[in-house]
Motif scaffolding. Structure first.
Motif, PDB file in Angstrom:
ATOM      1  N   ASP A  19       0.819  -1.211   0.000  1.00  0.00           N
ATOM      2  CA  ASP A  19       0.000   0.000   0.000  1.00  0.00           C
ATOM      3  C   ASP A  19       0.854   1.263   0.000  1.00  0.00           C
ATOM      4  O   ASP A  19       0.382   2.340   0.374  1.00  0.00           O
ATOM      5  N   GLY A  20       2.107   1.138  -0.389  1.00  0.00           N
ATOM      6  CA  GLY A  20       2.970   2.301  -0.510  1.00  0.00           C
ATOM      7  C   GLY A  20       3.786   2.615   0.715  1.00  0.00           C
ATOM      8  O   GLY A  20       4.449   3.656   0.765  1.00  0.00           O
ATOM      9  N   GLY A  21       3.766   1.726   1.725  1.00  0.00           N
ATOM     10  CA  GLY A  21       4.506   1.977   2.945  1.00  0.00           C
ATOM     11  C   GLY A  21       5.821   1.228   3.007  1.00  0.00           C
ATOM     12  O   GLY A  21       6.275   0.655   2.017  1.00  0.00           O
ATOM     13  N   LEU A  22       6.403   1.222   4.200  1.00  0.00           N
ATOM     14  CA  LEU A  22       7.690   0.580   4.402  1.00  0.00           C
ATOM     15  C   LEU A  22       7.566  -0.792   5.053  1.00  0.00           C
ATOM     16  O   LEU A  22       8.531  -1.556   5.059  1.00  0.00           O
ATOM     17  N   GLY A  23       6.412  -1.092   5.643  1.00  0.00           N
ATOM     18  CA  GLY A  23       6.240  -2.372   6.307  1.00  0.00           C
ATOM     19  C   GLY A  23       7.239  -2.586   7.420  1.00  0.00           C
ATOM     20  O   GLY A  23       7.735  -3.697   7.620  1.00  0.00           O
ATOM     21  N   ALA A  24       7.534  -1.538   8.163  1.00  0.00           N
ATOM     22  CA  ALA A  24       8.556  -1.609   9.214  1.00  0.00           C
ATOM     23  C   ALA A  24       8.004  -2.292  10.463  1.00  0.00           C
ATOM     24  O   ALA A  24       6.818  -2.608  10.561  1.00  0.00           O
ATOM     25  N   SER A  25       8.873  -2.493  11.442  1.00  0.00           N
ATOM     26  CA  SER A  25       8.512  -3.204  12.665  1.00  0.00           C
ATOM     27  C   SER A  25       8.178  -2.228  13.788  1.00  0.00           C
ATOM     28  O   SER A  25       8.435  -1.016  13.704  1.00  0.00           O
TER      29      SER A  25
ATOM     30  N   GLU B 207      -8.082   1.904   1.271  1.00  0.00           N
ATOM     31  CA  GLU B 207      -7.939   2.954   0.254  1.00  0.00           C
ATOM     32  C   GLU B 207      -7.282   4.218   0.812  1.00  0.00           C
ATOM     33  O   GLU B 207      -6.796   5.065   0.049  1.00  0.00           O
ATOM     34  N   SER B 208      -7.252   4.348   2.149  1.00  0.00           N
ATOM     35  CA  SER B 208      -6.621   5.517   2.763  1.00  0.00           C
ATOM     36  C   SER B 208      -5.133   5.323   3.025  1.00  0.00           C
ATOM     37  O   SER B 208      -4.418   6.294   3.308  1.00  0.00           O
TER      38      SER B 208
END
Length: 315
Positions: free
Chosen positions: A61-67, A101-102
């Motif tokens: 979704d355009g993020g970093l998927g960090a912890s 979607e946000s």
């Protein structure tokens, strides 16, 4: 269990610190408290360039998927610099609650979000500037229908708003609350460190009887007590980010809150009368710590949760 920041996390923290050190956050905090948001939003946009809003948004979704550990590293720096705005809500909580979607707008920093979760989080922080207002109730999350406020906080830069429930969006994962609580704990740890550094620096400058007050044994003991409490609290916060259990997160909140509050009291004692003045930046951190120690549940509630988690029984 031992937590040690990675080289990447250290570099990320240094980048955030360098950015915020030149951002004049005290001025932005004062403006934010008066309802003038642009200086604070400018800082928010700069933080977005470094990826802060994208931390917990999934990569798809355009993020970093960090912890959660990455989250703690960031919020220690944000707390150290007392950055205003609904940071906990936008960065730590909303990625778990917002409709999918946000999420791209959250990740890019174009969208600010805020959350109310009664009874522990009865008001939505900075709902007047947030484009997405959410409410958690009975295990579900809703989009707020209307907002009224603000409700006065001890910290003028924390503008609190009453929220009425609206459109149901789905279930609210319990992890969202834990992540918000963890971010608040990291903010407290960072703010406490700033207060200790300011008190120590002032103690080396302020003189009484021809000597710097930092040379007096009593003052050394005060500052040493704060340093010890902060050093004991920090591993609990980082450790809770690894385990993400309710017991550990609540223990981190209690420890960080008490350490930061001691730092605030000591910094005010060391500074003396000048610390009470509205013009001195110290007051911005004092009121921030005072507000955050009670935010997302007070110490009594979290101690009870730690006790329940430890399954302590009489005898």
């Amino acid at each position: 269990m031992r937590f040690a920041p990675t080289a990447e996390q250290k570099q990320f923290a240094e980048s955030l610190h360098d950015l915020l050190a030149g951002a004049d956050t005290p001025a932005a905090v004062r403006e934010w408290g008066e309802g003038r948001h642009e200086p604070g939003l400018k800082i928010w946009r700069d933080l977005a360039d470094l990826g802060v809003p994208a931390l917990l948004v999934p990569e798809r979704d355009g993020g970093l998927g960090a912890s959660a550990a990455d989250l703690v590293v960031a919020f220690e720096v944000l707390g150290y610099h007392a950055v205003p705005g609904p940071l906990v809500e936008s960065v730590a909580v909303a990625p778990r609650l917002a409709p999918r979607e946000s999420l791209p707008a959250l990740a890019s920093g174009e969208l600010l979000a805020t959350v109310a979760s009664p009874p522990l989080v009865p008001y939505a922080l900075d709902a007047d500037v947030a484009g997405l207002v959410l409410r958690v109730r009975d295990g579900g999350v809703e989009r707020a229908r209307s907002v009224a406020g603000p409700v006065r906080s001890v910290d003028a830069a924390r503008r609190l708003f009453r929220v009425r429930a609206g459109e149901a969006l789905g279930d609210a994962p319990g992890e969202a609350f834990e992540l918000g609580l963890l971010a608040v704990s990291a903010q407290l740890a960072g703010a406490g460190r700033w207060l200790l550094e300011q008190a120590s620096a002032y103690a080396r400058q302020r003189e009484q009887y021809g000597r710097a007050i930092g040379s007096f044994q009593a003052v050394k003991h005060l500052l040493a007590d704060v340093a010890t409490r902060l050093e004991l609290a920090r591993p609990l916060v980082h450790g809770a980010a690894v385990t993400m259990t309710a017991c550990d997160v609540s223990a981190a909140k209690v420890a960080a809150g008490e350490a930061a509050y001691l730092a605030a009291r000591t910094a005010l004692q060391v500074h003396g009368a000048i610390g009470y003045t509205a013009e001195h930046d110290l007051g911005l951190w004092l009121t921030r710590v005072r507000a955050l120690t009670g935010a997302w549940g007070g110490a009594a509630w979290h101690r009870a949760r730690v006790l329940a988690g430890l399954d302590v029984r009489d005898g």
